[in-house]
Design a protein around this motif. Sequence first.
Motif, PDB file in Angstrom:
ATOM      1  N   GLU A 104      -7.609  11.776  -0.474  1.00 47.08           N
ATOM      2  CA  GLU A 104      -7.795  13.021  -0.368  1.00 47.08           C
ATOM      3  C   GLU A 104      -8.461  13.633   1.111  1.00 47.08           C
ATOM      4  O   GLU A 104      -8.824  14.523   1.118  1.00 47.08           O
ATOM      5  CB  GLU A 104      -8.803  13.450  -1.568  1.00 47.08           C
ATOM      6  CG  GLU A 104      -8.724  12.994  -2.878  1.00 47.08           C
ATOM      7  CD  GLU A 104      -7.304  13.827  -3.452  1.00 47.08           C
ATOM      8  OE1 GLU A 104      -7.016  15.028  -3.131  1.00 47.08           O
ATOM      9  OE2 GLU A 104      -6.535  13.126  -3.948  1.00 47.08           O
ATOM     10  N   GLN A 105      -7.897  12.805   1.910  1.00 42.86           N
ATOM     11  CA  GLN A 105      -8.438  12.881   3.281  1.00 42.86           C
ATOM     12  C   GLN A 105      -6.999  13.350   4.092  1.00 42.86           C
ATOM     13  O   GLN A 105      -6.184  13.198   3.619  1.00 42.86           O
ATOM     14  CB  GLN A 105      -9.538  11.997   3.824  1.00 42.86           C
ATOM     15  CG  GLN A 105     -10.589  11.650   3.025  1.00 42.86           C
ATOM     16  CD  GLN A 105     -11.520  13.155   3.154  1.00 42.86           C
ATOM     17  OE1 GLN A 105     -11.569  13.560   4.298  1.00 42.86           O
ATOM     18  NE2 GLN A 105     -12.194  13.406   2.163  1.00 42.86           N
ATOM     19  N   SER A 106      -7.643  13.399   5.483  1.00 41.52           N
ATOM     20  CA  SER A 106      -6.338  13.776   6.478  1.00 41.52           C
ATOM     21  C   SER A 106      -6.002  12.533   6.954  1.00 41.52           C
ATOM     22  O   SER A 106      -6.562  11.272   6.360  1.00 41.52           O
ATOM     23  CB  SER A 106      -6.974  14.570   7.486  1.00 41.52           C
ATOM     24  OG  SER A 106      -5.911  14.909   8.332  1.00 41.52           O
ATOM     25  N   LEU A 107      -5.066  12.780   7.665  1.00 46.13           N
ATOM     26  CA  LEU A 107      -4.593  11.424   8.492  1.00 46.13           C
ATOM     27  C   LEU A 107      -5.124  11.323   9.592  1.00 46.13           C
ATOM     28  O   LEU A 107      -5.229  12.331  10.542  1.00 46.13           O
ATOM     29  CB  LEU A 107      -2.854  11.530   8.796  1.00 46.13           C
ATOM     30  CG  LEU A 107      -2.056  11.268   7.460  1.00 46.13           C
ATOM     31  CD1 LEU A 107      -1.919  12.328   6.737  1.00 46.13           C
ATOM     32  CD2 LEU A 107      -0.750  10.799   7.881  1.00 46.13           C
ATOM     33  N   ARG A 159      -0.633   1.494   0.328  1.00 47.07           N
ATOM     34  CA  ARG A 159      -1.977   1.593  -0.253  1.00 47.07           C
ATOM     35  C   ARG A 159      -2.594   0.304  -0.334  1.00 47.07           C
ATOM     36  O   ARG A 159      -1.993  -0.281  -0.992  1.00 47.07           O
ATOM     37  CB  ARG A 159      -1.548   2.314  -1.591  1.00 47.07           C
ATOM     38  CG  ARG A 159      -2.964   2.700  -2.237  1.00 47.07           C
ATOM     39  CD  ARG A 159      -2.777   3.237  -3.665  1.00 47.07           C
ATOM     40  NE  ARG A 159      -2.120   4.551  -3.571  1.00 47.07           N
ATOM     41  CZ  ARG A 159      -2.461   5.653  -3.267  1.00 47.07           C
ATOM     42  NH1 ARG A 159      -3.970   5.848  -3.329  1.00 47.07           N
ATOM     43  NH2 ARG A 159      -1.942   6.849  -3.513  1.00 47.07           N
ATOM     44  N   TYR A 194      -1.027   5.447  11.170  1.00 49.11           N
ATOM     45  CA  TYR A 194      -2.163   6.323  10.664  1.00 49.11           C
ATOM     46  C   TYR A 194      -2.879   5.721   9.647  1.00 49.11           C
ATOM     47  O   TYR A 194      -2.226   4.835   8.893  1.00 49.11           O
ATOM     48  CB  TYR A 194      -1.422   7.647  10.272  1.00 49.11           C
ATOM     49  CG  TYR A 194      -1.060   8.615  11.482  1.00 49.11           C
ATOM     50  CD1 TYR A 194       0.121   8.333  12.395  1.00 49.11           C
ATOM     51  CD2 TYR A 194      -1.816   9.413  11.761  1.00 49.11           C
ATOM     52  CE1 TYR A 194       0.369   9.178  13.131  1.00 49.11           C
ATOM     53  CE2 TYR A 194      -1.509  10.409  12.916  1.00 49.11           C
ATOM     54  CZ  TYR A 194      -0.311  10.145  13.592  1.00 49.11           C
ATOM     55  OH  TYR A 194       0.001  11.083  14.561  1.00 49.11           O
ATOM     56  N   PHE A 250       7.498   9.804   8.979  1.00 46.34           N
ATOM     57  CA  PHE A 250       6.434   8.719   8.310  1.00 46.34           C
ATOM     58  C   PHE A 250       7.227   7.691   7.465  1.00 46.34           C
ATOM     59  O   PHE A 250       8.083   8.097   6.669  1.00 46.34           O
ATOM     60  CB  PHE A 250       5.530   9.573   7.650  1.00 46.34           C
ATOM     61  CG  PHE A 250       4.439  10.088   8.609  1.00 46.34           C
ATOM     62  CD1 PHE A 250       4.938  11.515   9.092  1.00 46.34           C
ATOM     63  CD2 PHE A 250       3.531   9.634   8.915  1.00 46.34           C
ATOM     64  CE1 PHE A 250       3.862  12.118  10.004  1.00 46.34           C
ATOM     65  CE2 PHE A 250       2.620  10.372   9.846  1.00 46.34           C
ATOM     66  CZ  PHE A 250       2.787  11.722  10.273  1.00 46.34           C
ATOM     67  N   GLY A 251       6.856   6.657   7.440  1.00 47.66           N
ATOM     68  CA  GLY A 251       7.075   5.671   6.637  1.00 47.66           C
ATOM     69  C   GLY A 251       6.410   5.913   5.093  1.00 47.66           C
ATOM     70  O   GLY A 251       5.586   6.929   4.865  1.00 47.66           O
ATOM     71  N   SER A 252       6.917   5.085   4.068  1.00 47.99           N
ATOM     72  CA  SER A 252       6.348   5.418   2.736  1.00 47.99           C
ATOM     73  C   SER A 252       4.988   4.954   2.561  1.00 47.99           C
ATOM     74  O   SER A 252       4.328   5.610   1.416  1.00 47.99           O
ATOM     75  CB  SER A 252       7.330   4.664   1.824  1.00 47.99           C
ATOM     76  OG  SER A 252       7.322   3.331   2.021  1.00 47.99           O
ATOM     77  N   GLY A 253       4.250   4.394   3.436  1.00 49.99           N
ATOM     78  CA  GLY A 253       2.881   4.144   3.075  1.00 49.99           C
ATOM     79  C   GLY A 253       2.778   2.814   2.615  1.00 49.99           C
ATOM     80  O   GLY A 253       3.282   2.455   1.684  1.00 49.99           O
ATOM     81  N   PHE A 263       0.174   4.363   7.116  1.00 51.90           N
ATOM     82  CA  PHE A 263       1.449   4.990   7.616  1.00 51.90           C
ATOM     83  C   PHE A 263       1.812   4.454   8.901  1.00 51.90           C
ATOM     84  O   PHE A 263       1.022   4.651   9.857  1.00 51.90           O
ATOM     85  CB  PHE A 263       1.300   6.424   7.313  1.00 51.90           C
ATOM     86  CG  PHE A 263       1.327   6.931   5.895  1.00 51.90           C
ATOM     87  CD1 PHE A 263      -0.091   7.507   5.569  1.00 51.90           C
ATOM     88  CD2 PHE A 263       2.446   6.957   4.991  1.00 51.90           C
ATOM     89  CE1 PHE A 263      -0.107   8.028   4.490  1.00 51.90           C
ATOM     90  CE2 PHE A 263       2.200   7.657   3.694  1.00 51.90           C
ATOM     91  CZ  PHE A 263       0.786   8.078   3.450  1.00 51.90           C
ATOM     92  N   GLN A 308      -5.033   6.949   6.014  1.00 51.03           N
ATOM     93  CA  GLN A 308      -5.445   8.006   5.326  1.00 51.03           C
ATOM     94  C   GLN A 308      -6.282   7.678   4.179  1.00 51.03           C
ATOM     95  O   GLN A 308      -5.854   6.915   3.493  1.00 51.03           O
ATOM     96  CB  GLN A 308      -4.082   8.919   4.692  1.00 51.03           C
ATOM     97  CG  GLN A 308      -4.343  10.225   3.925  1.00 51.03           C
ATOM     98  CD  GLN A 308      -3.079  10.650   3.308  1.00 51.03           C
ATOM     99  OE1 GLN A 308      -2.288  10.109   2.687  1.00 51.03           O
ATOM    100  NE2 GLN A 308      -3.224  11.885   2.877  1.00 51.03           N
ATOM    101  N   LEU A 327      -4.966   9.034  13.368  1.00 53.87           N
ATOM    102  CA  LEU A 327      -4.178   8.219  14.349  1.00 53.87           C
ATOM    103  C   LEU A 327      -4.970   6.758  14.798  1.00 53.87           C
ATOM    104  O   LEU A 327      -6.143   6.926  15.008  1.00 53.87           O
ATOM    105  CB  LEU A 327      -3.691   8.836  15.380  1.00 53.87           C
ATOM    106  CG  LEU A 327      -3.007   8.280  16.537  1.00 53.87           C
ATOM    107  CD1 LEU A 327      -1.614   7.669  16.079  1.00 53.87           C
ATOM    108  CD2 LEU A 327      -2.758   8.739  17.942  1.00 53.87           C
ATOM    109  N   SER A 347       5.158   9.917   0.838  1.00 54.36           N
ATOM    110  CA  SER A 347       4.866   9.973   2.180  1.00 54.36           C
ATOM    111  C   SER A 347       4.904  11.433   2.623  1.00 54.36           C
ATOM    112  O   SER A 347       5.118  12.257   1.715  1.00 54.36           O
ATOM    113  CB  SER A 347       5.606   9.240   3.104  1.00 54.36           C
ATOM    114  OG  SER A 347       5.108   9.054   4.469  1.00 54.36           O
ATOM    115  N   LYS A 389       0.228  18.379  -1.572  1.00 50.61           N
ATOM    116  CA  LYS A 389      -0.609  18.637  -0.438  1.00 50.61           C
ATOM    117  C   LYS A 389       0.268  18.956   0.880  1.00 50.61           C
ATOM    118  O   LYS A 389       1.146  18.304   1.090  1.00 50.61           O
ATOM    119  CB  LYS A 389      -1.347  17.381  -0.419  1.00 50.61           C
ATOM    120  CG  LYS A 389      -2.683  17.725   0.320  1.00 50.61           C
ATOM    121  CD  LYS A 389      -3.742  16.773   0.107  1.00 50.61           C
ATOM    122  CE  LYS A 389      -5.009  16.747   1.075  1.00 50.61           C
ATOM    123  NZ  LYS A 389      -6.170  16.131   0.697  1.00 50.61           N
TER     124      LYS A 389
END
Lengths: 113, 116
Positions: free
Chosen positions: B40-43, B112, B35, B107-110, B92, B37, B45, A43, A88
């Motif tokens: 390879e991109q941004s986050l 996928r 959020y 942020f949380g761990s996400g 996230f 993501q 909201l 994260s 990153k």
Amino acid sequence: AQSVDQPDAHVTLSEGASLELRCSYSYSAAPYLFWYVQYPGQSLQFLLKYITGDTVVKGTKGFEAEFRKSNSSFNLKKSPAHWSDSAKYFCALEDTGYQNFYFGKGTSLTVIP
Amino acid sequence: SVLLYQKPNRDICQSGTSLKIQCVADSQVVSMFWYQQFQEQSLMLMATANEGSEATYESGFTKDKFPISRPNLTFSTLTVNNARPGDSSIYFCSSSPVTASAETLYFGSGTRLTVL
């Protein structure tokens, strides 16, 4: 409208060199600016932020950033770089008063041992 | 700071199905943010969720597609309805100990998500 630009998608340098990751922003008011780091598969971790006052802010992991109002930049710096800094990095701007964060596209940093 | 725990860490689902992502904070927080993501991109909201009220969605995100619940001050769920391959990304949750400007977001761990 607010925006954050990180013009370098990838940066590669050798361990021991100085690193500087660029970030520019567009915002009509005084900005709140942040840097985060994301290691592969993990994260986002907070590094540092600029709110007001001293234009050079220090953060975790030996990083610092300089806020320059004259050219709307908030570049991240560290010297020397270490291979473990490979990750990153995201620059972000908060829409003041709303806690909405706008992130740049990020810069992938590779530090070669 | 605030610690945010998400589950699942990963999920694979078929197109047209729905899935839930849970986020738990280790302390009471007023606002939780979700959020998205892409690789390879941004986050981006998606929405802001406050306890006891409807979530506020950003442009491009709707409550029909991404309903969010916020039943108490430590918990939130994001649902992805009628999942499509284009929804494949990392989700996230995030929050801050204090709801105010200039506060650091954590942020949380996400999660996928892969939609087949």
